[in-house]
Design an enzyme around this catalytic site. Structure first.
Site, short mmCIF file in Angstrom:
data_model
loop_
_atom_site.label_atom_id
_atom_site.label_comp_id
_atom_site.label_asym_id
_atom_site.label_seq_id
_atom_site.Cartn_x
_atom_site.Cartn_y
_atom_site.Cartn_z
N ASP A 63 0.74 -1.27 -0.05
CA ASP A 63 0.04 0.22 -0.10
C ASP A 63 1.14 1.40 0.08
O ASP A 63 1.33 1.83 0.92
CB ASP A 63 -0.84 -0.16 1.32
CG ASP A 63 -2.02 1.07 1.39
OD1 ASP A 63 -1.95 1.76 0.47
OD2 ASP A 63 -2.55 1.24 2.11
N CYS A 77 -3.77 5.00 -2.72
CA CYS A 77 -5.26 5.73 -2.85
C CYS A 77 -5.01 7.08 -3.60
O CYS A 77 -5.33 8.11 -3.22
CB CYS A 77 -5.50 6.12 -1.36
SG CYS A 77 -4.15 7.14 -0.67
#
Ligand SMILES: C[S@@+](CC[C@H](N)C(=O)[O-])C[C@H]1O[C@@H](n2cnc3c(N)ncnc32)[C@H](O)[C@@H]1O
Length: 446
Positions: A333, A386
């Site tokens: 991530d 993101c």
């Protein structure tokens, strides 16, 4: 936006002004709000977030209203006031309240006292000429969309048919979404206790519950007991995609012979680490390069009743932390521009520079290449950011598979564009589709 009630508005305007000034000098909203007295924090956050979502408009209006930009702190106080005054729809404060309280805020601050008459004149003129002034600034891109011009251009170039909606969603207040900890309860049981306590909410995804009205986290029933965790519905897909891939492919796990080893390469604050552990009985090594943030991973694990090996290290410096035992799965991530989560962090768009994108792309590439080395053959790596920018998603992965011919791209959502379903607009049979922007790529090592 919730209207802050408890303290006089002039006091909240003053504090919001100094927070806005600090953000314009490079601090994040998280940093500046931490320094605000707890009794004022919720109200100031509400005003500050609202201002940041309308900062392009406010700055452009101020240029029309003042031939020469006023100095700080008057500049930021006027931006806050104009962001509130120019809000579409039902005004949050009457003209009288807003002008008188802004002037009061100036009068009570020695550095602004002398500018109180100027602030009064600017705001009164704004209200007299409101429609014409707003129409005038709406022809400018930054004022119309409330993002820097380079950001608007990038989203428009990369999503020619969806760019307006992506920008619009980023200016909405996000929902409060929670993930049910299925190790301690079921979604049905938690939902029942919420209903019994009078909460309004809906279900989303496999483990998600979306509150109709956001609440301070300590007031969410079951939170303190580790029955749920705050996590956007888009972020809840990470552990699910990776663990479903492993579950479907690993015979050792199916026969219960070996505990699956998972690396969470960029783990803090632990939202996905804890989800991995709730989703499947696996052994997780959680890395983060920032010591304080590693402590947050440990806190999250403790609250939710799961255990991970937490190591503070640069994931790409394998010699500092890796024992050369390959991992069956890796979650990366990666640090990114966070352009997909601007509705939760309205400061990001104003803090980022265009040059940050290429620097982050290089860092993601470094982390991807090194994470690939620790993955066992047949294992899966889930890369996620993101961000909605394609350089940090699709283009990054295209370049990765060109460099690494042993990587196979599996079926994956790819760019998940930010989405807001809007209250009351749903057909009742459909679950809400409200999430931040993400990119997910699942890769298998041949
Ligand atoms: C997007 S956040 C991770 C969010 C986390 N996965 C979650 O779901 O809660 C990225 C994290 O990567 C960490 N990070 C950045 N560079 C790193 C590196 N070289 N090695 C390890 N961690 C790194 C940052 O400190 C940050 O906490």
């Amino acid at each position: 936006m919730t209207k802050p009630q408890s303290l006089p508005l002039w006091q909240q305007l003053q504090t919001t002004q100094s927070c806005l000034h600090a953000v314009s000098l490079g601090s994040s909203t998280g940093q500046v709000l931490n320094a605000v007295a707890p009794s004022m924090r919720a109200g100031v956050q509400s005003l500050l977030f609202h201002t940041l979502r309308r900062l392009g408009t406010a700055r452009a209006l101020l240029k029309l209203l003042a031939t020469k930009a006023p100095k700080e702190p008057a500049y930021s106080l006027l931006c806050v006031s104009l962001a509130l005054a120019s809000t579409e729809g039902e005004p949050m404060y009457s003209e009288f309240t807003l002008v008188s309280q802004a002037v009061e805020a100036a009068k009570r601050e020695p550095l602004m006292q002398a500018q109180a008459p100027f602030i009064n004149a600017c705001l009164r003129r704004f209200f007299r000429e409101r429609d014409a002034l707003i129409e005038g600034v709406n022809t400018q891109l930054e004022a119309r969309w409330n993002y820097p011009a380079w950001w608007i251009a990038k989203v428009r170039d990369q999503y020619p048919t969806q760019w307006e909606r992506i920008l619009e969603v980023g200016n909405l207040a996000p929902p409060m979404t929670l993930r049910v900890n299925v190790l301690r309860t079921t979604r049905e049981d938690l939902a029942k206790s919420w209903t019994d306590q009078g909460l309004q909410f809906s279900k989303q995804g496999v483990q998600g519950l979306v509150l109709e009205q956001p609440l301070p986290v300590h007031l969410v029933p079951g939170f303190e007991q580790g029955l749920c965790t705050v996590q956007d519905a888009g972020a809840q897909l990470g552990a699910q995609i990776l663990m479903d891939a492993i579950r479907g492919s690993n015979p050792a796990q199916r026969e219960g012979q070996k505990r699956i080893k998972v690396l969470d390469a960029c783990a803090a604050p632990g939202g996905k680490t804890t989800h991995l552990l709730e989703y499947m009985d696996v052994q997780v090594t959680a890395l983060d390069v920032v010591q304080d943030r590693c402590a947050k991973v440990l806190d999250s694990c403790e609250r939710l009743g799961v255990t991970a090996e937490v190591i503070c290290a640069d994931a790409a410096q394998l010699e500092t932390w890796w024992d050369k035992e390959p991992f069956d799965a890796v979650l990366l991530d990666a640090p990114c521009t966070a352009s997909g989560i601007v509705r939760r962090h309205p400061d990001i768009r104003w803090l980022r520079r265009e040059s940050d994108v290429s620097q982050l792309v290089l860092e993601q590439r470094r982390l991807l290449d090194k994470s690939w080395q620790v993955l066992a053959r047949g294992g899966y790596l889930l890369y996620c950011t993101c961000s909605v920018f394609k350089q940090e998603g699709e283009l990054q992965i295209q370049s990765f598979v060109t460099r690494n011919t042993d990587a196979v791209i599996c079926v994956q959502p790819g760019h998940l564009l930010p989405c807001a379903s809007g209250k009351g607009t749903l057909v009742t049979d459909n679950e809400p589709n409200d999430h931040d922007g993400f990119f997910y790529a699942l890769l298998q090592k041949k």
